[in-house]
Design an enzyme around this catalytic site. Structure first.
Site, PDB file in Angstrom:
ATOM      1  N   HIS A 215       0.838  -1.192   0.000  1.00  0.00           N
ATOM      2  CA  HIS A 215       0.000   0.000   0.000  1.00  0.00           C
ATOM      3  C   HIS A 215       0.877   1.248   0.000  1.00  0.00           C
ATOM      4  CE1 HIS A 215       0.819  -0.722   4.284  1.00  0.00           C
ATOM      5  NE2 HIS A 215       0.719   0.588   4.438  1.00  0.00           N
ATOM      6  N   ARG A 300       4.877  -9.488  16.978  1.00  0.00           N
ATOM      7  CA  ARG A 300       5.596  -8.311  16.473  1.00  0.00           C
ATOM      8  C   ARG A 300       4.910  -7.048  16.985  1.00  0.00           C
ATOM      9  NH1 ARG A 300       5.532  -4.557  12.096  1.00  0.00           N
ATOM     10  NH2 ARG A 300       7.429  -4.482  10.795  1.00  0.00           N
TER      11      ARG A 300
END
Length: 320
Positions: A215, A300
């Protein structure tokens, strides 16, 4: 709270920022924008990316460095990403920069605690991704979002002040760093500015969980001009996969997801292996399409801190 503008000039400004409202803790119909920002926008951004190829780097060096060190590379700007131009803020040179050791261990620990406090209010996402947007208060609640600030207020509670002060100090330092390095006269914190937690091996339940698509931030978020990502834990130690990747023009590069990356935290041409406390900064336009590779194991943590040149779009929320 009072918003401070980053940069050289100091003048009083008047910004009206519409904060996310909630009824009984649930985001109402007028605030579905957050669902778009963190969900459907991923699909829109991917489609827009393939329809509009990104410029190639202006330097023969395609990556941003080797080894565990700070590194900088310039790329050709996509001028259409930065209209209308604002003098003293709009980038004249587009770039990718990786800054080693930006945040210390105490700051990183505080930010992870703050992320968990915010996400705990909503209980986390239904799938692999949980988000806490500090600008609006939006936090993952299954397949929806709730406003953490409104929920906590209704319970007579609030987020830890000490953790919030650490977060504000880090935000201010990031803004000052960008302004100084790029010679900016004005720079405003933008929205969303959010913590993300990605759990490896979890099933994608909703579109928001498909974080691995390419993106462009100016398309996905609208107000972004500069994007900064502060990493809160370390690839290869706390999780496997989850590398940050600037993608090739015209391709998503998802076929590389199952290939273990090289041992260096940055390897040419475009893959960054996050390390706790390191900061990635880049211009948010079409010259820097990017994605996060799939997290295979572990968890994460990162925080996205966004910046704009549009004073009317500034995030007025402060924590000090």
């Amino acid at each position: 709270g009072r918003r401070r503008r980053m940069g050289k000039k100091k003048k009083k400004s008047h910004v009206r920022t519409k904060l996310c409202s909630a009824r009984n803790g649930e985001i109402d119909n007028d605030n579905r924008k957050l669902l778009t920002l963190f969900g459907v926008a991923f699909v829109v951004a991917v489609a827009a990316f393939f329809l509009s190829p990104s410029p190639s780097p202006s330097s023969p060096q395609a990556g941003i460095g080797k080894g565990n060190s700070s590194a900088l590379v310039f790329v050709g700007c996509s001028e259409n990403s930065y209209l209308p131009a604002i003098e003293g803020c709009t980038p004249t040179q587009c770039f990718r920069e990786y800054v080693k050791g930006f945040a210390n261990e105490r700051e990183v620990s505080d930010l992870i605690q703050l992320a968990e406090e915010g996400m705990k209010v909503g209980g986390g996402g239904a799938g692999s991704v949980s988000i806490f947007d500090t600008a609006s208060g939006a936090c993952s609640h299954g397949e929806q979002f709730v406003n953490a600030y409104e929920v906590l207020k209704s319970q007579g509670k609030s987020l830890n002040d000490s953790l919030l002060r650490t977060f504000q100090a880090v935000i201010d330092r990031v803004g000052s760093t960008i302004a100084k390095k790029r010679g900016l006269e004005v720079l405003y914190p933008a929205s969303p500015t959010f913590f993300s937690r990605i759990e490896g091996g979890s099933k994608a339940v909703q579109i928001n969980d498909e974080y691995w698509h390419a993106h462009v931030d100016t398309r996905q978020y609208g107000t972004f001009i500069y994007t900064s990502l502060l990493y809160l834990n370390t690839h290869g130690e706390d999780y496997k996969g989850g590398e940050f990747q600037f993608v090739s023009p015209g391709g998503d590069d998802e076929e590389n997801d199952d290939i273990e990356g090289a041992s260096s935290p940055i390897d040419a041409p475009s893959i960054i292996h996050p390390r706790s406390g390191n900061l990635l900064i880049f211009t948010s336009g079409e010259e820097n399409p990017h994605r996060v590779r799939k997290v295979r194991e572990g968890v994460r943590y990162a925080v996205t801190i966004s910046w704009t040149c549009d004073e009317s779009a500034a995030n007025a929320r402060r924590f000090s």
